[in-house]
Design a protein around this motif. Structure first.
Motif, PDB file in Angstrom:
ATOM      1  N   MET A   1     -27.283-108.967 -55.580  1.00 41.79           N
ATOM      2  CA  MET A   1     -26.968-109.384 -56.932  1.00 41.79           C
ATOM      3  C   MET A   1     -25.562-109.999 -56.980  1.00 41.79           C
ATOM      4  SD  MET A   1     -28.112-109.661 -60.029  1.00 41.79           S
ATOM      5  CE  MET A   1     -29.520-108.617 -60.101  1.00 41.79           C
ATOM      6  N   LEU A   2     -24.630-109.392 -56.253  1.00 36.74           N
ATOM      7  CA  LEU A   2     -23.266-109.910 -56.242  1.00 36.74           C
ATOM      8  C   LEU A   2     -23.215-111.304 -55.647  1.00 36.74           C
ATOM      9  CD1 LEU A   2     -20.231-109.447 -56.718  1.00 36.74           C
ATOM     10  CD2 LEU A   2     -20.130-108.500 -54.419  1.00 36.74           C
ATOM     11  N   LEU A   3     -23.979-111.532 -54.590  1.00 35.72           N
ATOM     12  CA  LEU A   3     -24.004-112.846 -53.951  1.00 35.72           C
ATOM     13  C   LEU A   3     -24.552-113.904 -54.902  1.00 35.72           C
ATOM     14  CD1 LEU A   3     -23.494-114.473 -51.404  1.00 35.72           C
ATOM     15  CD2 LEU A   3     -25.828-113.950 -50.705  1.00 35.72           C
ATOM     16  N   LYS A   4     -25.590-113.561 -55.668  1.00 34.98           N
ATOM     17  CA  LYS A   4     -26.147-114.505 -56.638  1.00 34.98           C
ATOM     18  C   LYS A   4     -25.127-114.841 -57.724  1.00 34.98           C
ATOM     19  CE  LYS A   4     -30.451-113.917 -58.025  1.00 34.98           C
ATOM     20  NZ  LYS A   4     -31.690-113.237 -58.470  1.00 34.98           N
ATOM     21  N   ARG A   5     -24.357-113.862 -58.141  1.00 41.27           N
ATOM     22  CA  ARG A   5     -23.337-114.105 -59.167  1.00 41.27           C
ATOM     23  C   ARG A   5     -22.205-114.982 -58.636  1.00 41.27           C
ATOM     24  NH1 ARG A   5     -23.005-108.189 -62.118  1.00 41.27           N
ATOM     25  NH2 ARG A   5     -25.079-108.334 -63.057  1.00 41.27           N
ATOM     26  N   ILE A  11     -21.222-122.712 -58.271  1.00 42.08           N
ATOM     27  CA  ILE A  11     -21.996-123.878 -58.722  1.00 42.08           C
ATOM     28  C   ILE A  11     -21.506-124.361 -60.082  1.00 42.08           C
ATOM     29  CG2 ILE A  11     -24.276-124.629 -59.513  1.00 42.08           C
ATOM     30  CD1 ILE A  11     -25.481-122.867 -57.324  1.00 42.08           C
ATOM     31  N   SER A  12     -21.285-123.447 -60.999  1.00 42.78           N
ATOM     32  CA  SER A  12     -20.875-123.856 -62.343  1.00 42.78           C
ATOM     33  C   SER A  12     -19.467-124.470 -62.343  1.00 42.78           C
ATOM     34  CB  SER A  12     -20.948-122.683 -63.321  1.00 42.78           C
ATOM     35  OG  SER A  12     -20.066-121.654 -62.955  1.00 42.78           O
ATOM     36  N   ILE A  51     -22.453-124.279 -68.372  1.00 41.39           N
ATOM     37  CA  ILE A  51     -23.409-124.389 -67.271  1.00 41.39           C
ATOM     38  C   ILE A  51     -23.723-123.001 -66.716  1.00 41.39           C
ATOM     39  CG2 ILE A  51     -23.705-125.245 -64.907  1.00 41.39           C
ATOM     40  CD1 ILE A  51     -22.053-127.700 -65.772  1.00 41.39           C
ATOM     41  N   GLY A  52     -22.728-122.141 -66.622  1.00 36.82           N
ATOM     42  CA  GLY A  52     -22.939-120.788 -66.130  1.00 36.82           C
ATOM     43  C   GLY A  52     -23.866-119.979 -67.011  1.00 36.82           C
ATOM     44  N   ILE A  53     -23.737-120.129 -68.312  1.00 37.37           N
ATOM     45  CA  ILE A  53     -24.637-119.430 -69.241  1.00 37.37           C
ATOM     46  C   ILE A  53     -26.067-119.929 -69.053  1.00 37.37           C
ATOM     47  CG2 ILE A  53     -25.235-119.179 -71.684  1.00 37.37           C
ATOM     48  CD1 ILE A  53     -22.181-119.157 -72.221  1.00 37.37           C
ATOM     49  N   ASP A  60     -31.442-115.549 -62.833  1.00 40.16           N
ATOM     50  CA  ASP A  60     -31.733-114.139 -63.105  1.00 40.16           C
ATOM     51  C   ASP A  60     -30.652-113.218 -62.529  1.00 40.16           C
ATOM     52  OD1 ASP A  60     -33.307-112.163 -64.301  1.00 40.16           O
ATOM     53  OD2 ASP A  60     -34.296-111.713 -62.403  1.00 40.16           O
ATOM     54  N   THR A  61     -29.403-113.548 -62.805  1.00 42.53           N
ATOM     55  CA  THR A  61     -28.294-112.723 -62.324  1.00 42.53           C
ATOM     56  C   THR A  61     -27.953-111.588 -63.277  1.00 42.53           C
ATOM     57  OG1 THR A  61     -26.675-114.181 -63.355  1.00 42.53           O
ATOM     58  CG2 THR A  61     -27.238-114.624 -61.064  1.00 42.53           C
TER      59      THR A  61
END
Length: 66
Positions: A1-5, A11-12, A51-53, A60-61
């Motif tokens: 989950m941390l890696l996805k965040r 990216i954003s 973009i992050g939102i 699905d973070t």
């Protein structure tokens, strides 16, 4: 989950900087120096937040509460 965040944040921020650069150069027909470093940074940050939102839903973070 941390890696996805972390990926979401990277990216954003990159997309926010690229979109802001495109707006400053092509829409406003000026340079980043003339636009102002502080204004460029703040504009890129707020575009990156938007973009992050948006990416939070698709990646699905669960960074934002439902």
């Amino acid at each position: 989950m941390l890696l996805k965040r972390i990926v979401l944040i990277i990216i954003s921020l990159v997309l926010g900087a690229l979109i802001t650069t495109g707006i400053v150069i092509f829409v406003l027909s000026t340079t980043v120096g003339e636009y102002g470093t502080f204004y460029f940074t703040m504009t890129a940050f707020f575009i990156a937040c938007a973009i992050g939102i948006w990416l939070d839903k698709f990646m699905d973070t669960k960074l934002l509460p439902e």
